[in-house]
Design a protein around this motif. Structure first.
Motif, PDB file in Angstrom:
ATOM      1  N   PRO A   1     -75.371  35.798  -9.553  1.00  0.00           N
ATOM      2  CA  PRO A   1     -74.123  35.956  -8.796  1.00  0.00           C
ATOM      3  C   PRO A   1     -73.918  37.402  -8.364  1.00  0.00           C
TER       4      PRO A   1
ATOM      5  N   VAL B   1     -81.852  33.349  -9.116  1.00  0.00           N
ATOM      6  CA  VAL B   1     -80.599  33.557  -8.409  1.00  0.00           C
ATOM      7  C   VAL B   1     -79.553  34.094  -9.376  1.00  0.00           C
TER       8      VAL B   1
ATOM      9  N   TYR C   1     -71.154  36.107  -3.309  1.00  0.00           N
ATOM     10  CA  TYR C   1     -72.473  35.734  -2.828  1.00  0.00           C
ATOM     11  C   TYR C   1     -73.434  35.612  -4.011  1.00  0.00           C
ATOM     12  N   ARG C   2     -74.637  35.242  -3.674  1.00  0.00           N
ATOM     13  CA  ARG C   2     -75.700  35.178  -4.670  1.00  0.00           C
ATOM     14  C   ARG C   2     -76.879  35.983  -4.179  1.00  0.00           C
ATOM     15  N   SER C   3     -77.588  36.549  -5.132  1.00  0.00           N
ATOM     16  CA  SER C   3     -78.758  37.337  -4.762  1.00  0.00           C
ATOM     17  C   SER C   3     -79.926  36.964  -5.660  1.00  0.00           C
TER      18      SER C   3
END
Length: 349
Positions: free
Chosen positions: A329, A327, A333-335
């Motif tokens: 940032p 994960v 959001y997070r991706s």
């Protein structure tokens, strides 16, 4: 010294004593001469019929007896001629360690070193003139160590408190290593070490060593490693990491690239190739290995992946692809951020 004796200068040179070979000669050595001492250095150069040892209780035995410790459960180290980092693999809460040190000043330096690394709450004993009329034992804490110990102090003991110590699993955090991005990442390193199967006393060739993280973890398992790295800045990182983990005495750094840098090296028990593999390198490495040697190679390019597939077809072993994502940032959001897939081939010569 009397008329029949002479001092043995430091650093010790066995030839000074061996020059007396054939004549009755006595060597007086403090502590235990067969623990980082002169005894083994001489015995290795003499026939068994030429010498006899009359050992007194060692400093370690005397220290354990004074503190009431089980000697078989304590770590015994000679730090009089080694860096304090030699302690790093052993430091863990509750571990009891007895160290030979150079002198009283070194005891103070060791207390400071422990405090700076989070072990300042440890119990810390200085042991002076053990077994003699001037014997003195004093308990301290490293973070509050004061006192005039200048002189002939030869031992300290500690019961480690305050820190956590190194994890014992393979795949130490990347943050523990000095690197420039050229490092086998923690999850992939754990897979590689599992396939390399390090054992105490075995030798590793780490080809294209980068930061030396594989060599370092191999050495922490009790083996020795030769880290081969062509870039001097990365070779410097390998030396720095080996020193920080207390395994510099187990890792030799060779500046160069394979196969040229392999000339003259002792035959390994295992080989790791982290990158840059081509068929010429493989043939040069494979031809030097003894039967039973373990080889692990990684590929991150399509060309090398194809080569590992062909080597697997020819030589067998195990071929696997590892894809790691984590994960990351992305604004609010997070991706999932995926690393390049790594193909690992492991085989036995």
């Amino acid at each position: 010294m009397g008329a029949c004796g002479r001092p043995w200068p430091v650093p010790y040179d066995a030839d000074i004593v061996l020059s007396c070979r054939g004549r009755p000669t006595a060597v007086l050595a403090s502590g235990d001469p067969f623990w980082y001492g002169a005894g083994a250095s001489l015995a290795e150069k003499l026939d068994r019929s030429e010498w006899v040892a009359h050992s007194a209780p060692s400093t370690f035995s005397l220290a354990a007896a004074r503190l009431g410790w089980r000697l078989e459960s304590a770590v015994c180290l000679g730090l009089h001629a080694a860096r304090f980092e030699r302690l790093v693999p052993h430091l863990a809460p509750g571990t009891r360690i007895i160290c030979l040190v150079r002198d009283g000043e070194a005891a103070g330096d060791l207390a400071k070193w422990l405090s700076e690394r989070g072990w300042g709450a440890s119990a810390f004993w200085t042991l002076v003139a053990l077994g003699g009329p001037r014997e003195r034992i004093t308990e301290h804490r490293p973070d509050g160590f004061i006192g005039d110990l200048a002189g002939n102090l030869v031992a300290v003991a500690l019961e480690a408190r305050g820190g956590q110590g190194l994890p014992r699993s393979s795949g130490l955090s990347d943050e523990l290593f000095v690197h420039d991005g050229q490092i086998t990442k923690r999850p992939i390193r754990a897979l590689a070490l599992s396939a390399l199967a390090p054992r105490a006393g075995e030798r590793l060739w780490d080809i294209g060593a980068g930061s030396g993280s594989i060599s370092t973890e191999w050495a922490l398992c009790g083996g020795t490693a030769t880290a081969i790295e062509m870039r001097e800045d990365r070779a410097a990182n390998i030396r720095s990491n080996a020193a920080a983990f207390g395994v510099a005495h187990r890792i030799a750094v060779v500046a160069g690239s394979a196969p040229e840098a392999l000339a003259g090296l002792d035959v390994p028990d295992a080989v790791f190739i982290g990158g840059g593999l081509d068929i010429a390198m493989f043939d040069a490495v494979w031809s030097r290995l003894s039967p039973g040697t373990r080889l692990v190679a990684h590929a991150v390019t399509l060309e090398t992946e194809a080569l590992l597939g062909e080597l697997h077809r020819q030589h067998g072993g195990e071929l696997m692809r590892a894809e790691i994502a984590h994960v990351a940032p992305l604004g609010r959001y997070r991706s999932w951020e995926a690393a390049r897939p790594v193909v690992q081939w492991s085989a036995i010569r």
